[in-house]
Design a protein around this motif. Structure first.
Motif, mmCIF file in Angstrom:
data_model
loop_
_atom_site.group_PDB
_atom_site.id
_atom_site.type_symbol
_atom_site.label_atom_id
_atom_site.label_comp_id
_atom_site.label_asym_id
_atom_site.label_seq_id
_atom_site.Cartn_x
_atom_site.Cartn_y
_atom_site.Cartn_z
ATOM 1 N N UNK A 193 46.169 -1.315 36.338
ATOM 2 C CA UNK A 193 45.728 0.026 36.695
ATOM 3 C C UNK A 193 46.523 1.106 35.992
ATOM 4 N N UNK A 194 47.811 0.854 35.861
ATOM 5 C CA UNK A 194 48.636 1.875 35.231
ATOM 6 C C UNK A 194 48.352 1.972 33.748
ATOM 7 N N UNK A 195 47.647 0.987 33.217
ATOM 8 C CA UNK A 195 47.314 1.031 31.793
ATOM 9 C C UNK A 195 48.505 0.769 30.913
ATOM 10 N N UNK A 196 49.495 0.072 31.461
ATOM 11 C CA UNK A 196 50.658 -0.166 30.628
ATOM 12 C C UNK A 196 50.666 -1.563 30.060
ATOM 13 N N UNK A 197 49.858 -2.450 30.586
ATOM 14 C CA UNK A 197 50.040 -3.843 30.186
ATOM 15 C C UNK A 197 49.766 -4.046 28.709
#
Lengths: 92, 503, 495, 81, 125, 160
Positions: C277-281
């Protein structure tokens, strides 16, 4: 310390102090809080409670006698300190 | 019952014994040490008993000196906060007293042992009195007793100590005068000197200019005495040049007592909202302390002399406490209070190590620590524990206070100070691991030690029990406080917080 | 076997600490007794860990609270599936390494052996603690213990180079711990707890910006130990340490603990969903992929065998993290398996390097021509390890890499499949020449010494080599790793 | 209390204090300090603080000055500022 | 009006001036004895401040002699509390002076000077 | 002021002044309860008389009347009297320094006991202040060398 810095600090302190005097009760006013809250009892009751007419003595030695004990201890401390720092044995 | 008089006795007993020691010392020097130790031991008992009573009864102990009721007479109050600090002070001073005899190697000083003990006891009297008193003016007098004995004892130290003591005296007097002025300002506005009474009278007057300026003066006076950043300049010289046995007492305690007074003034005499909501006191303090911590840490990095380095660290640690106080919330204040006591023990263990090494090698330079662990394993181990605690490694107590401080600062949103705290703990790590590296991995040159090769079964490090017991005790307290931190915080410190922060 | 007692995790930690004390007090005068304690302790600890395996497999978790910290926190131990994998690995390899290090240290007649064994035991305490800790603060404590106890090991030789390496090690690791402390504070502030929860602690509604910052802090904090690329610098320089220490650092305790912590943070603090969700992966995975590639490329240029192995380690750690970051079940399973298998393979390689050093005092690859003829058993084991890392079938590395590739293929970022393949290829590029020159080239300057190193060095090498092979065919053998990682994946993915 | 007297004495006190710091001879500056102390003593008497004034007379102008003199006897009168 | 205001504050202002003199002397003077003198002025001016708090117009010394008449009223007598506090402060001041002079003598014995910069110079050697 | 002063006027006046000062100091102490004064002021005047002796005659004169050990004992004796006056009430169930409990020993009821208590502590203050002031003065004026007071010797102050 640098003279200008010292002058600046002194002036700052002075201004702060003068600023604070604006809210002081007028000098000698009998109605200032300092004379109303705690001290009346000392004046009114000193004879009754301690038989000492001099309110300063009765406060010094009785009501706030504990302070005075430490005041004397301060003197004692100073005496011991001076003795320790300066005195030396005759043959030392 | 005698127990009800403990609040007075804990101060009066060392005072009276100091007179006795002074006179006895003229005739029989040998009797001094047992007298001093008995007294300090009794003080430990008194303080522990009082803390226990406060915890079990759940209410503060009030003691009226002279039998006069509070606003007129002087009152002593023992609550959770100062009960806790009292235990720390008395325990530290007991063991410092034990080490005192051992630490004095100088012949010229040895002939002055009775005076030394006298001033030592007066010092303890002052510190305990500052902590226990509930009267602002009485605090001033006790502060002066503690300071005077400190000046005198410090002046007995190594070369340059007399000048350092003189400078300390100028600063100290300035601080005391500022405090006295502050008290005067509070008095002119309220007419009272009792802390509890003041806290009741003051809230109506918070907008008065007198009170603001008075507060500023109180704070700056305490700041000087506790070695806060811009006015800390007396501290490194005087504590590092003092005789080693004395700096074990002075360095951990005096500044911490100042921190205690700071908390008292900010949160007991004044309502917490005064310094958080009405005026931006905490913001200012936090900012000043941040700069101070950075400054002190960097300067500590530049020192080669271990005791001097520790002195700068004290300045930094005072900054930590101020961080906690300035975050002015639940966790921050827990951290500050806990750190007061933790730091006492951490600093005591480090200073006693520095003192022991100073006495053995004749120098407190870092080179004196070279290859120390081969000759003095116990000492180096204590150094290790103290260092870990200052760096903040978990099982030691330093971590926990740091943890609460970090929590508090996050909650208060003081990210600048938080960054400074973290940077400074990094610098501490560098500092101490440099020292540990020297201690454990560098090899000494031959003949660097005066220690003989004697290896009797009950002699560790070639030290007598008078230095070993305090050293090991301080180190074990550092760990014990860490392990028991949860219990201590839950049962003591939470109740020591002002009402506004209990939540 | 009755394993319900919550005392077992504590026992697991008490054993090494007790052993370390015994070592300290008996060490100076009786070296034999000291080494007996080491061995006995390692066996006892492995047994204690292994006896917890059963109840973990049944899905129960053992919890024990060590000490209370005020705001609803405590130092608590909790044995879960993921921790079990790491605990098994470290405790088993401690046995192997302690046998090996006795041989090694005696063979080289090193100084300060008592301190060495003492710190070794403490380091294992730290590693086991990291594996069994039930919340972040406990994790932090053992992590610090691990760091501090390995410091004397790194600068064990007490010469200038060793001290410098130790200093570097400390600066990096203590520096990182500051980040962790801060991150822990923020986590507690946001989530109100520090316990590990499969699937994450945070609510959806929390501030994303802060969480991204927090993720960064955690990655910097734990990533140092895991050797993620720009902050890996301490790892190659720590190679000055004695070989058992390198083995400990690389295979058993330290870097594995780093990886373990990173995975803990990704999977149990943030949780897979939150990370997506945080878009960091994607960024994180991309970043780690860079580490994979660069570490391999650097490794090719190293002539010092241990340094080459060090870069290989960096590469493999990054692969594990990458696998977990991909968040597909297969990739995660591959990551868990690779974490376990890599330990066996890498320790084999390091012990071989050490064996060569003990026997011939050679450290450079270019000097090792024909070494395979002098020390056939050692080099055979080396070949097994190398092939495993390469990903050649009969060695267990194949299985984990297979799962990783499978997982990567199932994500939208097909590029990561290429990363895995490329890294395997590059692995080959730097391992094959060693094996080739060891077996097929003549020894320079005549044959010096013939024969294997001491028995206590060879036995561990053979053991781990054999295990590396065995685990290929029976991945569930003895350690039940396969089942464990299956369960771990299910727990994290929630079903 | 008499305002004017108060005014004048305070003025004198300030002057003596200032010159005590300004004079380039320590003996004179101590004497001036003693005078300052005496003026303070007068002010306090005038304000009704007889006890304090008495103490001040005994201490500030008496014993304290004697201390200063004694110290001066063992050090130097020379000063640079 | 203005005069009243000035008269009401005059004592306090003088004390501020004295504090500033003392403070400035304490900070800038290089001679340690001068520093001490500055310190004394500082302390004495604080005492002046306290005594000014205690003063009361149309009141007499706090010695209650009219035993036989009615109970004494507080407004007729000057507030004794500041006096008591200041007695203590004076004593502290003397003690400070004593210790400071002792240190001064010591410093002179060891370094042969009581100028701050010269002492620092001597210490560097 | 350390050497013998050869001035008849000073000596004569000092000879007259010293007893007067001492009597006056006692007067100040005794009258401290009803008029300005008290232990501290009395002690200071008493000390001043000894200082006058030292200044007008020589140090030996002052020391002959007040021995070194006696000074030390007086210093602590004074404060000890003070503290002990405070401790005694503890035995009779009072708080520290609660003089009214002295009425168990002294006649005149609780209020008079306070009066006496104050007299005791003022005595203590007087003794302590007198001794300490003299001691500080003597130490300062001789720079610690009580025995050989003349000249400045060059050796270090402490052998360190």
């Amino acid at each position: 310390m640098n003279r200008t810095v010292a002058f600046f600090v002194t002036m700052l302190t002075g201004l702060l102090l003068i600023y604070s005097t604006l809210d002081f009760p007028p000098w000698g006013s009998p109605n200032q809080p300092g004379s109303l809250h705690v001290s009346p009892r000392y004046i009114e009751k000193t004879l009754e409670e301690t038989k000492v007419p001099n309110a300063v003595t009765s406060v010094l030695a009785d009501y706030r006698g504990y302070d005075t004990m430490f005041e004397t201890s301060v003197i004692f401390t100073a005496g011991v300190a001076v003795m320790m720092l300066l005195r030396r044995k005759k043959d030392g | 019952m005698i127990t009800q008089h403990f609040p007075a006795l804990i101060v009066v007993l060392p005072l009276m014994v100091s007179f006795i020691v002074f006179v006895v010392g003229i005739f029989r020097v040998r009797w001094c040490l047992p007298l001093v130790l008995t007294t300090l031991g009794l003080c430990v008992y008194f303080s522990v008993d009082m803390l226990y009573r406060v915890i079990t009864e759940g209410s503060p102990i009030h003691y009226r000196l002279g039998g006069w009721e509070p606003p007129w007479g002087i009152e002593y109050v023992v609550d959770y906060l100062n009960g806790f600090v009292l235990v720390g002070i008395s325990v530290i001073s007991f063991f410092a007293g034990m080490y005192l005899k051992e630490s004095i190697r100088d012949e010229a000083l040895k002939s002055k042992m009775p005076q030394f003990y006298t001033l030592f006891l007066l010092q303890v009297t002052g510190l305990l009195g500052i902590t226990v008193t509930g009267d602002v003016f009485n605090l001033y007098v006790l502060l002066e007793i503690a300071s005077f004995s400190a000046y005198a004892i410090i002046a007995m130290g190594s070369r340059g100590a007399d000048f350092a003591a003189f400078r300390y005296m100028i600063f100290g007097t300035m601080g005391a005068c500022a405090y006295l002025l502050g008290v005067g300002y509070l008095y002119i506005a309220t007419g009272s000197l009792n802390m509890g009474d003041l806290s009741m009278l003051l809230p109506k007057l918070y907008s008065s200019k007198t009170i603001i300026v008075g507060f500023v003066f109180l704070l700056s006076g305490i700041g000087i005495k506790m070695g806060m950043f811009p006015v800390h300049t007396w501290l490194p010289d005087s504590y590092s040049l003092a005789p080693p046995g004395v700096s074990v007492l002075l360095a951990p305690l005096f500044t911490k007592v100042g921190a205690y007074v700071l908390i008292r003034v900010m949160f007991t005499i004044f309502h917490p909202s005064f310094s958080t909501d009405i005026y931006p006191v905490t913001d200012t303090l936090s900012f000043i302390a941040s700069i101070g911590v950075l400054f002190a840490s960097v300067l500590a990095l530049a020192q080669r002399d271990v005791r001097r380095m520790l002195c700068y660290l004290i300045v930094a640690e005072m900054g930590y406490i101020v961080f906690g106080v300035a975050s002015a919330n639940h966790y921050g204040l827990i951290g500050a209070i806990f750190h007061i006591v933790n730091d006492m023990f951490m600093m005591a263990s480090l200073f006693i190590v520095a003192g022991v090494v100073f006495n053995e090698t004749g120098t407190s330079d870092m080179d004196g620590f070279k290859g120390l662990h081969r000759k003095m394993p116990v000492t180096s181990f204590v150094l290790l524990i103290g260092a870990f605690s200052i760096v903040g490694v978990p099982p030691t107590c330093g971590f926990f206070s740091k943890w609460y401080l970090v929590l508090g600062m996050i909650e208060a949103g003081r990210y600048f100070s938080l960054t400074v705290l973290l940077i400074s703990s990094l610098i501490n790590a560098v500092l101490f691991f440099r020292l540990i590296e020297i201690t454990y991995f560098e090899v000494k040159e031959e003949g660097a030690y005066k220690i003989g090769e004697k290896n009797t079964p009950f002699s560790f490090d070639n030290l007598s029990l008078y230095s070993l017991i305090p050293m090991v005790f301080y180190a074990s307290m550092v760990i014990l406080l860490g392990i028991l931190s949860g219990t201590i915080v839950e049962h003591i410190i939470i109740y020591a917080l002002p009402q506004a922060f209990k939540g | 076997m009755e394993t319900e007692s919550p005392f077992l995790p504590v026992l697991t930690l008490i054993i090494p600490s007790f052993v370390s004390l015994l070592i300290l007090f008996t060490g100076k005068r009786r070296p034999n007794l000291r080494e007996f304690w080491t061995l006995a302790g390692s066996f006892a600890m492995f047994f204690s860990v292994w006896s917890m395996l059963d109840s973990v497999l049944k899905g129960r978790s053992l919890e024990y609270h060590l000490a209370f910290i005020y705001p609803d926190l405590s130092f608590s131990l909790k044995v879960d599936v993921f921790g079990m994998i790491f605990a098994l690995l470290s405790s088993f390899l401690w046995m192997v390494v302690s046998v090996y290090s006795i041989g090694y240290m005696r063979g080289l007649n090193e100084q300060n052996q008592t301190r060495f064994f003492f710190c070794f035991a403490i380091a294992i305490l730290g590693a086991a603690g990291v594996a069994l800790s039930g919340n972040l603060i406990t994790l932090y404590m053992f992590y610090e213990i691990l760091t501090l106890s390995t410091y004397p090991l790194v600068s064990h030789k007490e010469n200038r180079e060793a001290i410098k390496a130790g200093r570097k090690y400390l600066v990096y690791l203590i520096g990182s711990s500051v980040f962790i402390l801060l991150a822990m504070g923020i986590t507690y502030h946001l989530a109100g707890t520090l316990d590990f929860v499969p699937g994450g602690l945070f609510d959806r509604g929390d501030n994303n910006g802060v969480l991204r910052f927090l993720f960064l802090l955690f990655v910097i904090g734990f990533g140092v130990k895991a050797g993620i690329m720009p902050i890996h610098e301490w790892l190659p320089s720590a190679m000055v340490a004695p070989t058992p220490v390198s083995a400990l650092l690389h295979a058993v305790a330290v870097v594995k603990a780093g990886v373990f912590c990173v995975l803990r943070v990704i999977l149990y603090v943030f949780g897979p969903e939150m990370v997506v969700n945080l878009g960091i992966w994607f960024f994180f995975a991309f970043f780690v992929s860079l580490t994979v590639i660069f570490a391999n490329i650097i490794a090719i240029n190293q002539d010092n065998l241990k340094r080459r192995l060090a870069f290989s380690t960096i590469n493999n750690l990054a692969i594990i993290i990458l696998g977990a970051t991909l968040l597909t079940p297969d990739a995660m399973k591959g990551a868990y398996l690779h974490m376990f298998f890599h330990g066996f393979m890498k320790i084999t390689l390091f012990m071989c390097a050490g064996a060569i050093y003990v026997k011939t005092h050679k450290e450079l690859i270019s000097e090792m021509e024909g070494i395979g003829r002098q020390m056939p058993i050692t080099m055979a084991a080396f070949t097994v390890g190398a092939l495993g890392l390469f990903g050649i079938p009969p060695v267990c590395g194949f299985i984990s890499k297979w799962y990783l590739c499978m997982g990567a293929a199932k994500t939208e970022g097909i590029i990561f499949l290429l990363v895995f393949l490329l890294s395997a290829l590059l692995d080959g590029v730097y391992f094959i020449p060693i094996i080739y020159s060891a077996f097929f080239k003549e020894v320079k300057g005549g044959r010096s010494i013939k024969g294997e190193a001491d028995l206590s060095i060879v036995i561990p090498i053979v053991t781990t080599g054999v295990f590396s092979l065995l685990l290929t065919f029976f991945p569930d053998f003895f350690f039940r790793v396969y089942t464990l990682s299956d369960m771990a994946v299910k727990i994290v993915r929630g079903g | 209390m008499i305002q004017e007297l108060n005014f004048i004495i305070l003025l004198f006190a300030v002057i003596t204090a200032f010159s005590a710091l300004k004079v380039k001879d320590l003996l004179s500056s101590i004497v001036l300090l003693s005078a300052f102390s005496f003026f303070m003593c007068l002010i306090w008497t005038e304000m009704g603080a007889v006890d304090v004034a008495f103490t001040e007379a005994a201490v500030g102008a008496g014993v304290s000055t004697a201390f200063f003199m004694a110290a001066l006897y063992n050090t130097t009168r020379r000063t640079k500022d | 009006m203005m005069m009243d205001f000035i008269l009401a504050k005059f004592n306090y202002w003088v004390y501020v001036v004295l504090i500033m003199i003392g403070f400035y002397g304490m900070m800038t003077k290089k001679n340690l004895m001068k520093k001490l003198i500055g310190m004394n002025i500082f302390q004495w001016s604080i005492i002046l401040f306290y005594i000014s708090i205690g003063s009361k117009k149309n009141a007499t010394l706090p010695i209650i002699m009219d035993i036989h008449s009615h109970a004494p009223s507080a407004a007729d007598y000057i507030n004794p509390l500041p006096h008591v506090l200041m007695l203590t402060a004076i004593v502290v001041g003397v003690a400070t002076t004593g210790i400071a002079l002792t240190l001064l003598v010591l410093i002179y014995k060891r370094y042969g000077t009581i100028e701050e910069d010269e002492v620092i110079e001597a210490l560097k050697k | 002021m350390v050497r013998d002063v050869e001035d008849v006027i000073i000596k004569t006046i000092a000879r007259i002044m010293v007893p007067i000062m001492q009597v006056y100091s006692l007067y100040v102490y005794v009258h401290g309860h009803i008029s300005p004064g008290g232990g501290f002021q009395g002690g200071c005047i008493m000390a001043a008389s000894f200082i006058l002796l030292a200044v007008a005659f020589n140090l030996g004169e002052a020391k002959r009347r007040l021995k070194e050990k006696a000074i030390a004992v007086f210093c602590s004796l004074g404060v000890f009297i003070y503290a002990w006056t405070g401790v005694v009430p503890l035995f009779f169930g009072g708080n520290f320094l609660d003089y009214s409990k002295w009425s168990h020993i002294l006649p005149g009821g609780e209020v008079m006991a306070r009066y006496y208590g104050m007299a005791f502590i003022e005595l203590g203050v007087q003794i302590a202040v007198m001794a300490v002031m003299v001691s500080i003065f003597l130490d300062l004026v001789t720079a610690g060398r009580h025995e050989e007071v003349l000249g400045k010797d060059d050796d270090g102050f402490y052998s360190r």
